[in-house]
Design a protein around this motif. Structure first.
Motif: not given
Length: 285
Positions: A247-273
């Motif tokens: 989750e960031t200020d711009a979006y919320v994203a879901f994946g079965s594994e983190y590799r599905a999310l790794v190229n999303l914009p701003g993922i490096e500063t996202a709250r990941v859980w």
């Protein structure tokens, strides 16, 4: 980010190909057209079934109808108060055509094949929208067919994707059918979608419907559920099926594994859980 939605979802889905190479599908929630509804249909013989369809629907009393074919699928746009009449007319005019989903904003595209091929067939990367849900399937409970692919839709602007297996789906199917909810397959995931449709028809919002599912659905599951206004996530109390959120200020994203999310914009500063067991998460516009 809405213009990038199809592209972002496509990359996520292709990354997860090895989790489900049998079939793939995607639901995109786009713009709302005043007093109009979308009916996404699928045909094994689109050249024959889509040709002349709008003229025949008009003769059957469905006014102001248009069609946008995309490979084996097409989106019919009809007046919002003529959805049921259009579905009835389709049964008579084109018995081999199947309805993938209906609603004012949602379109569903799904087919047998690798995610990359399915996405290219329907030009998903070019689509825009407010939110969307994709799925790759490895069949365990039913045959590999277009109707068996996810997402499943049993209500207006509602869809569900599922990782897991339900043990009480046959009893639930009988009950839901008795209540007038239409089911097209023997897939347990479609039963889960229909259950949530039934609960929301009682006046519950998505969060409350997912909470009820924790009591009424037996088995292992991670659900991602879309509605016109947002989407929700819930895992069963054992939570053996993988899931990750960002989750960031711009979006919320879901994946079965983190590799599905790794190229999303701003993922490096996202709250990941990792979503907690038996806990409902949902977001609405």
């Amino acid at each position: 980010m809405e213009p990038q939605l199809g592209s972002l979802l496509s990359e996520m889905l292709v990354t997860m190909t090895d989790r489900g190479p049998d079939s793939a599908g995607i639901a995109i929630y786009g713009s709302d057209q005043s007093n109009l509804a979308k009916i996404t249909i699928q045909s094994p013989d689109p050249e024959t079934d889509f040709a002349g369809l709008t003229d025949e629907l008009r003769k059957a009393g469905i006014e102001n109808v248009s069609i946008l074919p995309k490979s084996t699928h097409a989106v019919l746009t009809v007046p919002a108060d003529q959805i049921d009449a259009t579905r009835s007319a389709l049964c008579d005019l084109r018995p081999d055509v199947r309805v993938m989903g209906t609603g004012s904003t949602m379109e569903i595209y799904k087919e047998v094949g690798l995610p990359k091929d399915v996405l290219e067939r329907f030009k998903i990367a070019d689509m825009a929208g407010s939110h969307g849900i994709g799925h790759t399937r490895m069949a365990t409970e039913s045959a590999v067919t277009t109707l068996g692919a996810h997402p499943f839709s049993t209500g207006l602007d509602q869809c569900l994707v599922h990782n897991g297996s339900l043990s009480n789906h046959n009893n639930l199917r009988r009950s839901l059918t008795h209540d007038g909810i239409r089911l097209e397959t023997q897939n347990d995931s479609e039963v889960a979608a229909a259950y949530l449709t039934g609960e929301m028809a009682k006046g519950k919002n998505l969060g409350a419907a997912l909470t009820s599912a924790l009591d009424d659905l037996d088995g292992f599951f991670t659900f991602v559920v879309g509605t016109k206004s947002g989407f929700g996530v819930v895992r069963d109390p054992i939570a053996c099926k993988p899931a990750i959120m960002a989750e960031t200020d711009a979006y919320v994203a879901f994946g079965s594994e983190y590799r599905a999310l790794v190229n999303l914009p701003g993922i490096e500063t996202a709250r990941v859980w990792e979503p907690e067991p038996a806990t409902v998460y949902f977001w609405e516009h």
